[in-house]
Design an enzyme around this catalytic site. Structure first.
Site, short mmCIF file in Angstrom:
data_model
loop_
_atom_site.label_atom_id
_atom_site.label_comp_id
_atom_site.label_asym_id
_atom_site.label_seq_id
_atom_site.Cartn_x
_atom_site.Cartn_y
_atom_site.Cartn_z
N SER A 144 -6.45 -1.11 6.68
CA SER A 144 -5.10 -1.47 6.28
C SER A 144 -4.54 -2.47 7.29
O SER A 144 -5.08 -3.55 7.45
CB SER A 144 -4.22 -0.21 6.16
OG SER A 144 -3.00 -0.53 5.51
N GLU A 248 -8.83 -5.72 -0.28
CA GLU A 248 -8.22 -4.60 -1.00
C GLU A 248 -6.72 -4.66 -0.77
O GLU A 248 -6.26 -5.39 0.10
CB GLU A 248 -8.78 -3.26 -0.50
CG GLU A 248 -8.57 -2.99 0.98
CD GLU A 248 -7.19 -2.42 1.34
OE1 GLU A 248 -6.57 -1.74 0.50
OE2 GLU A 248 -6.72 -2.69 2.45
N HIS A 318 -7.22 1.84 -0.02
CA HIS A 318 -6.34 2.99 0.22
C HIS A 318 -6.70 4.11 -0.76
O HIS A 318 -5.96 4.46 -1.66
CB HIS A 318 -4.88 2.56 0.06
CG HIS A 318 -4.39 1.68 1.16
ND1 HIS A 318 -4.87 0.40 1.35
CD2 HIS A 318 -3.49 1.90 2.15
CE1 HIS A 318 -4.25 -0.14 2.41
NE2 HIS A 318 -3.42 0.75 2.90
#
Length: 349
Positions: A144, A248, A318
């Site tokens: 992330s 992502e 995630h």
């Protein structure tokens, strides 16, 4: 508070099938800074726990991350400022950067685990000691917002780092077994989505979609799309030439995904890559109404014209079960099968 708000405050094993045993690979990076491999990790080693981004909302996160590493057979050393707080951040920029630099400098620490993501890691990039990181290369694991660290360290040092579960994240059987296979057993991993047991005539979960068929070899770069594109124009973005880009995201409307891929296109990055992998876009729904571009259309517009092997749906992002991806590792991408496999070692012998 969602990820996008945090990012804005910063500035703008059917699945993992190892190949037969461990191999001694040879090869060199395609371009850019000379590749550096981290020291290997073994059961009983000490890992450093740091928090480069958002402050933890509860001390239980630290307890869970510590117990996870201990359950994996490792000893934990916590950063001096792990539970500090300044606004939404886990301490001042200087404090968070100091914890990372200290873990790289500490010879007893063999790997560095990021507690969580959120926002703020990009603020640390001018404060990291890249000469130290070159001299003492170690495993760095997180995802992330940690994409900022992966990108900068790749650009400045060539060190292979690892995009995967944060310390306080989900450590289910899949993730834990992957950790052991990759870090302890040092297997040459084959990253292919698992199918789940569900009451459906045909599987619906973990499906892949081939955007453009074919196979290609190259080094991996990427991570969270929002964080990656926020580094555009800086010295902390690695060279995209000949690389396989994986990305992502989470809680981003499709038009934002379109905007970010447009940014990569306009800066020339997409035209340089050799392959493309899109992971999961969790909760990436239109904010309402008819007339939005769909993700299918967005990939048709930005990725299909590149005419390079590309697929979407990889277990990256995630999600609870996620691949541990070596940023800078050399792989072969098979867009028809929706998989990629390591071709070279990602640790020092």
């Amino acid at each position: 508070m969602n990820k996008r708000h945090f990012i804005k405050t910063c500035a703008l094993s059917a699945a993992l099938l190892p190949l037969a045993g461990s191999h001694a690979f040879a090869g060199a990076p395609l371009s850019g800074v000379k590749k550096r491999l981290p020291l290997p990790l073994n059961p009983g080693d000490t890992v450093g726990l740091v928090s480069p981004s958002k402050a933890t909302d509860q001390l239980l996160d630290v307890q869970i991350a510590t117990e996870v590493m201990q359950a994996l057979g490792l000893t934990v050393k916590t950063g001096a400022h792990l539970t500090s707080r300044r606004g939404h951040l886990a301490g001042t920029d200087a404090e968070r950067a100091a914890d990372i630099n200290a873990m790289f400098a500490d010879d007893d620490v063999k790997a560095i685990i990021c507690l969580r993501g959120g926002s703020g890691a990009a603020r640390l990039l001018p404060l990291l000691d890249y000469a130290l990181i070159k001299a003492k290369p170690k495993i760095l694991l997180g995802y992330s917002d940690i994409t900022a660290l992966h990108s900068a360290i790749q650009a400045k040092t060539g060190l292979v780092t690892f995009h995967g579960p944060n310390g306080a994240g989900s450590w289910n059987h899949f993730n834990a077994e992957q950790f052991r296979q990759l870090f302890f057993q040092r297997q040459a991993m084959h990253y292919q989505n698992i199918t789940t047991d569900e009451d459906e005539l045909v599987p619906r979960q973990n499906r892949i979609i081939t955007i453009t068929p074919g196979k290609v070899q190259g080094e991996l770069i990427g991570g969270n799309l929002t964080v990656l594109t926020a580094l555009a124009g800086s010295a902390y973005l690695p060279d995209f030439s000949g690389k396989i880009l994986f990305v992502e995201d989470v809680e981003e409307a499709p038009y934002r995904i379109d905007r970010m891929l447009t940014t990569l296109k306009l800066m020339g990055a997409l035209d340089k890559i050799a392959g493309f992998i899109f992971g999961q876009c969790s909760a990436c729904h239109p904010s309402g109404g008819y007339g939005w571009l769909t993700l299918d259309q967005i990939f048709d517009d930005h990725i299909k014209p590149l005419n390079i092997p590309a697929y979407r749906g990889a277990m990256i992002g995630h999600i609870k079960q996620q691949f541990i991806v070596p940023v800078g590792g050399r792989v072969e991408l098979d867009a028809d099968a929706g998989s990629f496999r390591l071709l070279e070692a990602v640790f020092q012998p």
